[in-house]
Design a protein around this motif. Structure first.
Motif, PDB file in Angstrom:
ATOM      1  N   ARG A 130      23.335  80.836  77.444  1.00  0.00           N
ATOM      2  CA  ARG A 130      24.442  81.056  76.501  1.00  0.00           C
ATOM      3  C   ARG A 130      24.208  82.306  75.647  1.00  0.00           C
ATOM      4  O   ARG A 130      25.134  83.098  75.409  1.00  0.00           O
ATOM      5  CB  ARG A 130      24.622  79.825  75.608  1.00  0.00           C
ATOM      6  N   LEU A 131      22.983  82.481  75.169  1.00  0.00           N
ATOM      7  CA  LEU A 131      22.681  83.667  74.376  1.00  0.00           C
ATOM      8  C   LEU A 131      22.824  84.933  75.214  1.00  0.00           C
ATOM      9  O   LEU A 131      23.339  85.954  74.735  1.00  0.00           O
ATOM     10  CB  LEU A 131      21.262  83.564  73.797  1.00  0.00           C
ATOM     11  N   GLY A 132      22.359  84.871  76.458  1.00  0.00           N
ATOM     12  CA  GLY A 132      22.482  86.029  77.341  1.00  0.00           C
ATOM     13  C   GLY A 132      23.930  86.400  77.593  1.00  0.00           C
ATOM     14  O   GLY A 132      24.302  87.588  77.567  1.00  0.00           O
ATOM     15  N   THR A 133      24.760  85.398  77.812  1.00  0.00           N
ATOM     16  CA  THR A 133      26.190  85.643  78.021  1.00  0.00           C
ATOM     17  C   THR A 133      26.833  86.237  76.776  1.00  0.00           C
ATOM     18  O   THR A 133      27.636  87.181  76.864  1.00  0.00           O
ATOM     19  CB  THR A 133      26.903  84.330  78.399  1.00  0.00           C
ATOM     20  N   ALA A 134      26.474  85.694  75.612  1.00  0.00           N
ATOM     21  CA  ALA A 134      27.025  86.211  74.356  1.00  0.00           C
ATOM     22  C   ALA A 134      26.624  87.664  74.144  1.00  0.00           C
ATOM     23  O   ALA A 134      27.445  88.494  73.728  1.00  0.00           O
ATOM     24  CB  ALA A 134      26.543  85.351  73.186  1.00  0.00           C
ATOM     25  N   ARG A 135      25.373  87.997  74.448  1.00  0.00           N
ATOM     26  CA  ARG A 135      24.912  89.381  74.293  1.00  0.00           C
ATOM     27  C   ARG A 135      25.675  90.322  75.226  1.00  0.00           C
ATOM     28  O   ARG A 135      26.068  91.423  74.828  1.00  0.00           O
ATOM     29  CB  ARG A 135      23.411  89.464  74.572  1.00  0.00           C
ATOM     30  N   ASP A 136      25.866  89.887  76.459  1.00  0.00           N
ATOM     31  CA  ASP A 136      26.590  90.725  77.426  1.00  0.00           C
ATOM     32  C   ASP A 136      28.012  90.998  76.962  1.00  0.00           C
ATOM     33  O   ASP A 136      28.505  92.136  77.051  1.00  0.00           O
ATOM     34  CB  ASP A 136      26.612  90.043  78.801  1.00  0.00           C
ATOM     35  N   ILE A 137      28.685  89.958  76.461  1.00  0.00           N
ATOM     36  CA  ILE A 137      30.063  90.117  75.980  1.00  0.00           C
ATOM     37  C   ILE A 137      30.112  91.063  74.790  1.00  0.00           C
ATOM     38  O   ILE A 137      30.986  91.953  74.706  1.00  0.00           O
ATOM     39  CB  ILE A 137      30.664  88.740  75.609  1.00  0.00           C
ATOM     40  N   LEU A 138      29.164  90.895  73.860  1.00  0.00           N
ATOM     41  CA  LEU A 138      29.167  91.730  72.659  1.00  0.00           C
ATOM     42  C   LEU A 138      28.795  93.172  72.971  1.00  0.00           C
ATOM     43  O   LEU A 138      29.323  94.109  72.355  1.00  0.00           O
ATOM     44  CB  LEU A 138      28.192  91.150  71.630  1.00  0.00           C
ATOM     45  N   ARG A 139      27.885  93.369  73.914  1.00  0.00           N
ATOM     46  CA  ARG A 139      27.527  94.739  74.295  1.00  0.00           C
ATOM     47  C   ARG A 139      28.716  95.461  74.932  1.00  0.00           C
ATOM     48  O   ARG A 139      28.907  96.666  74.744  1.00  0.00           O
ATOM     49  CB  ARG A 139      26.339  94.713  75.262  1.00  0.00           C
ATOM     50  N   GLU A 140      29.511  94.701  75.680  1.00  0.00           N
ATOM     51  CA  GLU A 140      30.643  95.303  76.381  1.00  0.00           C
ATOM     52  C   GLU A 140      31.852  95.497  75.487  1.00  0.00           C
ATOM     53  O   GLU A 140      32.560  96.496  75.582  1.00  0.00           O
ATOM     54  CB  GLU A 140      31.027  94.434  77.593  1.00  0.00           C
TER      55      GLU A 140
END
Length: 204
Positions: A130-140
């Motif tokens: 979940r944290l990894g997905t959140a980071r990917d979304i925020l980076r993009e």
């Protein structure tokens, strides 16, 4: 063996015995740590009292407690007034009791079902995904460096950890009081000593 034990306790008493001169630091530190915790919790409830009452009473998305208006006001003003009393060290032991009860209710009704940890373990596979997905979304799609400038992203577990910690701190204050030299309680106790203490002084 007895000689070693004796030497150890002589060293122990020599080093730590001097701490009795500053034993007021511990209750002062506990009080000052807890003041902003309860002040913010109490004043936020008071500022949004209607929402607080709804949250206390609603069984679907809130606590589902009986008499929500009464309990919401009790909790809010106990925390806010309790913070002020802890700040000056007035009625420290007395105010610790309702605050202890508040922490028990909070731990049981709000946090118990989430286990111990306040912050979810980022090493757990489910949380890490979940944290990894959140980071990917925020980076993009967001300014990730700005969002994480003052700390890393975490998943709030909302367990009993903080409530239990505050409970233990309040329990310590219940037994120690506000502390020598640094609380109103200390000076009031000197002005109005217990009858046995006063009688002893008269006999001395």
């Amino acid at each position: 063996m007895n000689w070693l034990v004796g030497q150890y306790y002589r060293l122990h008493n020599g080093v730590f015995g001097a701490l009795r001169h500053v034993d007021w630091l511990a209750p002062l530190a506990l009080r000052l740590y807890l003041v902003p915790v309860f002040w913010m919790a109490g004043t936020q409830k008071i500022a949004g009292m209607e929402s607080t009452i709804e949250w206390f009473g609603n069984a679907q998305w809130g606590l589902g407690l009986p008499f929500p208006a009464v309990l919401a006001h009790l909790a809010a003003y106990t925390e806010a007034i309790g913070a002020l009393l802890l700040l000056i060290g007035l009625a420290t032991r007395w105010v610790a009791v309702p605050l202890l009860i508040t922490m028990l209710v909070a731990a049981w009704s709000v946090h118990w079902q989430n286990g111990w940890a306040a912050i979810a373990d980022s090493g757990a596979e489910e949380i890490a995904v979940r944290l990894g997905t959140a980071r990917d979304i925020l980076r993009e799609h967001g300014n990730y460096s700005w969002l994480t400038e003052h700390g890393n992203l975490v998943v709030l577990n909302n367990g009993i950890e903080f409530a239990a910690t505050y409970f233990v701190m309040l329990l310590a204050l219940l037994f120690t009081g506000g502390g020598r030299f640094v609380s109103v309680d200390y000076f009031l106790a000197r002005l109005y000593p217990r009858s046995g203490t006063a009688r002893t002084k008269m006999l001395d």
